[in-house]
Structures are given as structure tokens and as C-alpha cells.
Write a protein that holds these residues in place. Structure first.
Motif, mmCIF file in Angstrom:
data_model
loop_
_atom_site.group_PDB
_atom_site.id
_atom_site.type_symbol
_atom_site.label_atom_id
_atom_site.label_comp_id
_atom_site.label_asym_id
_atom_site.label_seq_id
_atom_site.Cartn_x
_atom_site.Cartn_y
_atom_site.Cartn_z
ATOM 1 N N ALA A 4 -24.578 -2.487 24.027
ATOM 2 C CA ALA A 4 -25.117 -2.622 25.378
ATOM 3 C C ALA A 4 -24.375 -3.684 26.175
ATOM 4 C CB ALA A 4 -26.595 -2.960 25.318
ATOM 5 N N LEU A 5 -23.623 -4.554 25.501
ATOM 6 C CA LEU A 5 -22.917 -5.627 26.188
ATOM 7 C C LEU A 5 -21.706 -5.106 26.950
ATOM 8 C CD1 LEU A 5 -22.805 -8.655 26.635
ATOM 9 C CD2 LEU A 5 -21.396 -8.841 24.583
ATOM 10 N N PHE A 6 -20.993 -4.131 26.414
ATOM 11 C CA PHE A 6 -19.784 -3.620 27.057
ATOM 12 C C PHE A 6 -20.055 -3.031 28.438
ATOM 13 C CE2 PHE A 6 -16.704 -0.199 27.827
ATOM 14 C CZ PHE A 6 -15.565 -0.982 27.960
ATOM 15 N N PRO A 7 -21.052 -2.142 28.607
ATOM 16 C CA PRO A 7 -21.301 -1.622 29.959
ATOM 17 C C PRO A 7 -21.704 -2.716 30.943
ATOM 18 C CG PRO A 7 -22.391 -0.253 28.335
ATOM 19 C CD PRO A 7 -21.859 -1.449 27.619
ATOM 20 N N PHE A 8 -22.425 -3.722 30.457
ATOM 21 C CA PHE A 8 -22.819 -4.822 31.337
ATOM 22 C C PHE A 8 -21.600 -5.599 31.812
ATOM 23 C CE2 PHE A 8 -23.941 -9.323 31.867
ATOM 24 C CZ PHE A 8 -24.769 -9.204 32.968
ATOM 25 N N VAL A 9 -20.682 -5.897 30.894
ATOM 26 C CA VAL A 9 -19.468 -6.636 31.260
ATOM 27 C C VAL A 9 -18.624 -5.801 32.212
ATOM 28 C CG1 VAL A 9 -17.323 -7.599 30.348
ATOM 29 C CG2 VAL A 9 -19.479 -8.028 29.172
ATOM 30 N N LEU A 10 -18.523 -4.515 31.963
ATOM 31 C CA LEU A 10 -17.772 -3.624 32.848
ATOM 32 C C LEU A 10 -18.394 -3.608 34.241
ATOM 33 C CD1 LEU A 10 -15.397 -1.651 32.869
ATOM 34 C CD2 LEU A 10 -17.007 0.148 32.297
ATOM 35 N N TYR A 11 -19.717 -3.541 34.299
ATOM 36 C CA TYR A 11 -20.422 -3.572 35.586
ATOM 37 C C TYR A 11 -20.185 -4.902 36.290
ATOM 38 C CZ TYR A 11 -24.243 -3.936 38.900
ATOM 39 O OH TYR A 11 -24.978 -4.123 40.025
ATOM 40 N N LEU A 12 -20.189 -5.995 35.546
ATOM 41 C CA LEU A 12 -19.994 -7.318 36.123
ATOM 42 C C LEU A 12 -18.618 -7.422 36.760
ATOM 43 C CD1 LEU A 12 -21.229 -10.136 36.455
ATOM 44 C CD2 LEU A 12 -20.173 -10.751 34.288
#
Length: 103
Positions: A4-12
Motif C-alpha cells: 500500500a506504500l508504493f501507490p501512496f508514494v506515487l500519488y505524492l
């Protein structure tokens, strides 16, 4: 937690990329469109006083009233359920047959 961390970082990163300035756009917006002076703001009361009587004909009013009635009918039709009862039952059965698994 890690997937779940990867999509959040990509969104950021995508969100931060949109925070840049647009100097060319700012320069265009600060210039009047006609190249002359900017238009003057005037009170609305003076404009209303200058306006003449309406020019709408009876047929134009009927046309607008008919279009409005048609739009109201379309809006009323869209307020109903999206799926039929049979489709809702089929979807509920499919959801019940495939429960989600928490990781």
C-alpha cells in the motif's frame, strides 16, 4: 502494509509535480485580452436600468418550457434504481460467493 506504500508514494510525487509555477500563464492572465485598458467595473443597477423590455416571443417561451419539461423528465428517470431487482440479486449472490480476504 508495504504494497500500500508504493501507490501512496506515487500519488505524492504526482501531487507535488502539480505544484510548480506557470510563469507564462501568469504573464498572459495579467495582460488585458484586447491589448488596451482593462474594462471598468460598474454597479449592476445602472445596467439593469438600461436594459429594455424582454424580446422573448410566445413561441420562444413555449420552446424553453418544453425543453425544461424534457430535462425534468430525464432527471426524474435518472433518480430511479440503476439495476433491476434481478440484477441486484445476482450481484449480491456473486459478492457473497467471493468474500474478500484481509491481509
Amino acid at each position: 502494509m508495504r504494497p500500500a506504500l508504493f501507490p501512496f508514494v506515487l500519488y505524492l510525487f504526482a501531487a507535488l509535480g502539480g505544484c510548480g509555477g506557470f510563469d507564462q500563464l501568469d504573464a498572459i492572465q495579467s495582460q488585458p485580452a484586447s491589448g488596451g485598458a482593462a474594462p471598468q467595473l460598474v454597479p449592476i443597477e445602472g445596467l439593469i436600468a438600461q436594459a429594455g423590455p424582454g424580446r422573448a416571443t410566445a413561441s420562444a417561451r413555449d420552446n424553453v418550457a418544453g425543453r425544461a419539461a424534457g430535462l425534468r423528465a430525464r432527471a426524474k428517470a435518472m433518480r430511479g434504481p440503476v439495476h433491476s431487482p434481478a440484477t441486484r440479486a445476482r450481484l449480491a449472490a456473486a459478492v457473497a460467493a467471493h468474500p474478500t480476504q484481509a491481509n
